[in-house]
Design an enzyme around this catalytic site. Sequence first.
Site, PDB file in Angstrom:
ATOM      1  N   ASP A 282     -17.620  43.980  50.818  1.00 14.02           N
ATOM      2  CA  ASP A 282     -16.737  44.565  49.806  1.00 14.02           C
ATOM      3  C   ASP A 282     -17.436  45.808  49.254  1.00 14.02           C
ATOM      4  O   ASP A 282     -18.548  45.714  48.728  1.00 14.02           O
ATOM      5  CB  ASP A 282     -16.540  43.518  48.695  1.00 14.02           C
ATOM      6  CG  ASP A 282     -15.229  43.663  47.967  1.00 14.02           C
ATOM      7  OD1 ASP A 282     -14.840  44.808  47.702  1.00 14.02           O
ATOM      8  OD2 ASP A 282     -14.615  42.625  47.635  1.00 14.02           O
TER       9      ASP A 282
ATOM     10  N   ASP B  38     -12.731  48.333  47.533  1.00 14.45           N
ATOM     11  CA  ASP B  38     -12.184  47.898  46.248  1.00 14.45           C
ATOM     12  C   ASP B  38     -11.505  49.035  45.484  1.00 14.45           C
ATOM     13  O   ASP B  38     -11.991  50.163  45.457  1.00 14.45           O
ATOM     14  CB  ASP B  38     -13.360  47.367  45.403  1.00 14.45           C
ATOM     15  CG  ASP B  38     -12.924  46.787  44.076  1.00 14.45           C
ATOM     16  OD1 ASP B  38     -12.183  45.799  44.085  1.00 14.45           O
ATOM     17  OD2 ASP B  38     -13.325  47.335  43.028  1.00 14.45           O
TER      18      ASP B  38
ATOM     19  N   GLU C  18      -8.043  48.248  49.256  1.00 14.08           N
ATOM     20  CA  GLU C  18      -7.250  47.588  48.210  1.00 14.08           C
ATOM     21  C   GLU C  18      -6.502  48.678  47.464  1.00 14.08           C
ATOM     22  O   GLU C  18      -7.100  49.515  46.804  1.00 14.08           O
ATOM     23  CB  GLU C  18      -8.150  46.830  47.230  1.00 14.08           C
ATOM     24  CG  GLU C  18      -7.333  45.964  46.287  1.00 14.08           C
ATOM     25  CD  GLU C  18      -7.948  45.766  44.917  1.00 14.08           C
ATOM     26  OE1 GLU C  18      -7.559  44.813  44.244  1.00 14.08           O
ATOM     27  OE2 GLU C  18      -8.801  46.568  44.491  1.00 14.08           O
TER      28      GLU C  18
ATOM     29  N   HIS D  16      -8.753  36.485  45.221  1.00 13.50           N
ATOM     30  CA  HIS D  16      -9.468  36.066  44.000  1.00 13.50           C
ATOM     31  C   HIS D  16      -8.888  36.699  42.732  1.00 13.50           C
ATOM     32  O   HIS D  16      -9.396  36.445  41.642  1.00 13.50           O
ATOM     33  CB  HIS D  16     -10.942  36.428  44.140  1.00 13.50           C
ATOM     34  CG  HIS D  16     -11.149  37.906  44.193  1.00 13.50           C
ATOM     35  ND1 HIS D  16     -10.859  38.659  45.316  1.00 13.50           N
ATOM     36  CD2 HIS D  16     -11.551  38.781  43.262  1.00 13.50           C
ATOM     37  CE1 HIS D  16     -11.087  39.931  45.054  1.00 13.50           C
ATOM     38  NE2 HIS D  16     -11.515  40.032  43.812  1.00 13.50           N
ATOM     39  N   ASP D  17      -7.859  37.534  42.884  1.00 15.84           N
ATOM     40  CA  ASP D  17      -7.219  38.159  41.717  1.00 15.84           C
ATOM     41  C   ASP D  17      -5.834  37.585  41.433  1.00 15.84           C
ATOM     42  O   ASP D  17      -5.117  38.100  40.571  1.00 15.84           O
ATOM     43  CB  ASP D  17      -7.067  39.677  41.945  1.00 15.84           C
ATOM     44  CG  ASP D  17      -8.400  40.386  42.023  1.00 15.84           C
ATOM     45  OD1 ASP D  17      -9.362  39.899  41.406  1.00 15.84           O
ATOM     46  OD2 ASP D  17      -8.479  41.418  42.702  1.00 15.84           O
TER      47      ASP D  17
END
Length: 556
Positions: free
Chosen positions: A102, A204, A261, A334-335
């Site tokens: 990431d 990210d 993302e 995870h969000d």
Amino acid sequence: MTTAADLAWWQKTIAYEVYPKSFLDTRGQGTGTIAGITARLDYLASLGVGAIWITPCYKSPMVDNGYDVEDYYNIDPSFGTMADMDELIARGREKGIRLVMDLVFNHTSEACQWFVESRKDRTNSYADWYIWRDAKPDGSEPTNWRSIFGGSAWAWCEERQQYYLHTFAPQQPDINWENPDVRRALFDIANFWADKGVGGFRIDAITYIKKPPVFADGPVDGEDGLSSVHDATANGEGILDFLHEFKAAVCDGRDIFTVGEANGVDADELGDWVGERGVFDLLFEFSHTHVPMGEAEIWCKPATWTLTDLKRALTASQKATATNGWYPAFFENHDQPRSTVNFFQCDGTIAAKAKALGTVLLMQRGTPFLMQGEELGYGNRAWLSIDEFNDVQTRGEYDFALSEGFTPQQALAACNRFSRDNARTPMQWDASANAGFTTGMPWLPVHADYAEINVETESADPDSVLNWYRRLSELRRSRDELLAGSYEELVPESEQIYAYRRAGEKSVAVMLANLSDEPAVYDAALVDGLTLLAGTHGTTEPGELRPLEAVVFGTN
Ligand code: NOJ
């Protein structure tokens, strides 16, 4: 026509997101370790996973659980050492599983050496590495932007007598991509990890890296008197120039893939981002997760929605990547809250919902991305008070709800429904204490249902959600049309059934899922001449679906 033989390795595999802090603790410390991921590679291989995206495990103060990076060249001691990481990369490669790192490149931690230097004064060699602005004449913040985690997006720095911008938490100052030295430093980091043999990068919050040429107040959109930083800065003009530079400096000529993302990029803009003209191989865009959550992602004011809204969003993303680029299909990360809660407005067991939605996901065109635990059929946890949550965003959303006049109970209910911590509870390995995640005190409470919902128990049950996922994973990998075939939505007007047809060079499959708690009917001609390949309820009657039943038909 494309066949599976034409696809790259990352197009034919299943990707799996590991949240390292919650995966497996090999030290009894209450938080997960990298050695814990290595120890479970065989489990991931049993799901057909060929790429694991691990959320940041670099040295970090952990204000945002690793998305506040202090040192991109070192592993946080809570996770282990660089030797552990090298071991994971090597063992993974032996088992056909590549690691996806990431890259957090919109911001660093305030503890990052670059920021420690930058904040000292206005003339040091890092002075320009972040987004610094003077106060307005009355001493207030340069603009009225609200950070994504709530409160002003500006924080005051005494030493410089200036404000710095933080799109997320105040401890996550935004980096200044306009400075070529900064870009070089970022590309060096990515190359360091690519040289180690990772299989790809998830990048990210990438839509925030290009700031507008003029910083101006936006329209006030809340009782706090602020205006969304997202609306002011996302996907700014010129962003793709930076990203083309990134691609050339890091990715070209390597056997890796990138997934950006990209909150703020819509399906109709995908062509600029992926494929021939694009900068990444895949792009996480969020049009479908905005359906239940609402575009503004303000938890206490969720959207009202119908199944056709959700299907329309998914089909738009499929259409946008039909001939250009490739689609990363996901329902959880995870969000997000757990998908068995997020994408249903009907009754039924979590297990039945998980199987139905898992079928929708795993038969899609693209590379499916699973979030750890999704394959076990998780629901949200029941959180009893705001103090039980760890997540910085959850706390911000709770305070925002109170400022909007919601009662503490209503604010807590919104957090129960949407909190990111729902996806971050410890992985449930077995029925022993703490679900086998740790022998210590878990950093986040384990889900109450772990005695039944865990890897060991579900592995032994042929009807479990886990074995359903394994079965679909195998089916997917064994059939050309499921890997490479086209996607055509069927019965788009149905408010009960999501259905699509996958057509390959010589074979066809049809997926139908009843996402409601009532029986549903469809035209049996849609599956005429096809055989049942898999069904959540065993045998099925063509033309009818029981509540939450999902089926896959195909050519022999
Ligand atoms: C997106 C990440 O997925 C999320 O977890 C994080 O809080 C923000 N970006 C900030 O890095």
